[in-house]
Design an enzyme around this catalytic site. Structure first.
Site, mmCIF file in Angstrom:
data_model
loop_
_atom_site.group_PDB
_atom_site.id
_atom_site.type_symbol
_atom_site.label_atom_id
_atom_site.label_comp_id
_atom_site.label_asym_id
_atom_site.label_seq_id
_atom_site.Cartn_x
_atom_site.Cartn_y
_atom_site.Cartn_z
ATOM 1 N N VAL A 157 23.045 -16.923 -26.070
ATOM 2 C CA VAL A 157 23.665 -16.438 -27.307
ATOM 3 C C VAL A 157 24.963 -17.153 -27.653
ATOM 4 C CG1 VAL A 157 22.584 -14.166 -27.186
ATOM 5 C CG2 VAL A 157 24.829 -14.536 -26.107
ATOM 6 N N ALA A 183 32.897 -10.863 -19.518
ATOM 7 C CA ALA A 183 34.293 -11.305 -19.447
ATOM 8 C C ALA A 183 34.520 -11.826 -18.040
ATOM 9 C CB ALA A 183 35.253 -10.163 -19.759
ATOM 10 N N TYR A 231 39.930 -2.353 -18.118
ATOM 11 C CA TYR A 231 38.891 -2.826 -19.038
ATOM 12 C C TYR A 231 39.404 -3.967 -19.920
ATOM 13 C CZ TYR A 231 34.378 -2.251 -21.355
ATOM 14 O OH TYR A 231 33.104 -2.442 -21.832
ATOM 15 N N LYS A 233 34.990 -5.020 -27.327
ATOM 16 C CA LYS A 233 34.141 -3.908 -27.759
ATOM 17 C C LYS A 233 34.648 -3.316 -29.069
ATOM 18 C CE LYS A 233 31.023 -3.685 -24.455
ATOM 19 N NZ LYS A 233 29.603 -4.025 -24.714
ATOM 20 N N ARG A 235 26.451 2.069 -12.853
ATOM 21 C CA ARG A 235 26.618 1.054 -11.815
ATOM 22 C C ARG A 235 25.624 -0.095 -12.038
ATOM 23 N NH1 ARG A 235 29.438 2.008 -7.312
ATOM 24 N NH2 ARG A 235 29.127 4.254 -7.462
ATOM 25 N N THR A 236 25.994 -0.994 -12.925
ATOM 26 C CA THR A 236 25.163 -2.151 -13.242
ATOM 27 C C THR A 236 25.790 -3.416 -12.669
ATOM 28 O OG1 THR A 236 26.327 -2.555 -15.318
ATOM 29 C CG2 THR A 236 24.433 -1.070 -15.406
ATOM 30 N N LEU A 237 25.086 -4.540 -12.834
ATOM 31 C CA LEU A 237 25.597 -5.818 -12.347
ATOM 32 C C LEU A 237 26.927 -6.165 -12.999
ATOM 33 C CD1 LEU A 237 24.896 -8.283 -10.565
ATOM 34 C CD2 LEU A 237 23.813 -9.310 -12.570
#
Length: 258
Positions: A68, A98, A158, A165, A195-197
């Protein structure tokens, strides 16, 4: 009126592994009858997407590369989609990134390259993808992207992702205004931390999960399945009057006082 997505071609972007929110969305869309078109970036993710798609009980998925950050590759991807299915009825945009070093400490320490990278992948990619897909959405449709509370409020660590975002949230509204006359709806889901990658890159992520379990009205964190079912609703005709909306799926955490 029901949640059926039979006869719909929906592009799912951002599946990384079985814990991905994008995969939770893909499963819900598949169960509702949609034909899925997966995109990936890089050989490692290509293998993962092929393996996951192979677990679905219908063998009608299409899998294509799409970086992308590269407009030419986006155009090539959607030209291939047009050749194979003709019409697109939806896009699930589940892409964000990021640099890990930008997700700890003070936002003020963000450098120019890190700022631009986060915005390019996490925000502008939605606009770039929709621009390429628009000519194929001749029957109207629905576009859903993933955002987070850190784009509305300051969340520890964050940082630049929160700013990206916020940019994405504004893009949703402007795209909804542009595309409404073509009966194309654009919405976002503000999912609670999962809890993702990608979540592994956020400093002290376990403390964030614990805080939600203690303070959210439902006293629990969010699951990919909950987000997936919400996305299925937004892709279905049941949500035909909703556009430009940010729907929180976070066990109610967004209503709590900080």
């Amino acid at each position: 009126m029901n949640f059926s997505l039979e006869g719909r071609n929906i592009v799912v972007m951002g599946v990384a592994n079985k814990r991905s929110i994008a995969w939770g969305i893909a499963r819900s869309l598949h169960e509702a009858g949609a034909r899925l078109i997966f995109t990936y970036a890089g050989e490692r993710l290509e293998k993962s997407v092929h393996e996951l798609a192979g677990t679905l009980d219908r063998n009608d998925s299409i899998i294509l590369p799409c970086d992308v950050t590269n407009d030419a590759e986006i155009e090539t991807c959607f030209a291939s989609i047009k050749e194979q299915v003709g019409v697109i009825h939806g896009i699930a945009h589940c892409i964000a990134f990021a640099n890990k070093e930008e997700l700890v400490g003070e936002y003020l320490n963000t450098n120019r390259d890190g700022f631009l990278l986060a915005h390019n992948i996490s925000s502008y990619s939605l606009t770039a993808v929709v621009k390429a897909a628009r000519p194929m959405m001749t029957e109207g449709g629905s576009i859903v992207t993933l955002t987070y509370l850190g784009g509305e409020l300051v969340m520890p660590n964050y940082n630049v992702m929160g700013v990206a975002k916020a940019s994405l949230d504004a893009s949703v509204k402007y795209l909804a205004a542009d595309l409404g006359k073509e009966n194309i709806r654009v919405n976002s889901i503000s999912a609670g931390p999962i809890r993702t990658l990608s979540a592994k890159g956020i400093s002290d992520f376990n403390s964030i999960l614990k805080d939600i379990e203690e303070r959210a009205p439902l006293r629990r964190t969010t699951t990919p399945e909950e987000v997936g079912d919400t996305a299925a609703f937004l892709f279905s005709d049941m949500s035909r009057g909703i556009t430009g909306e940010n729907l929180h799926v976070d066990s109610g955490f967004h209503i709590t006082a900080r």
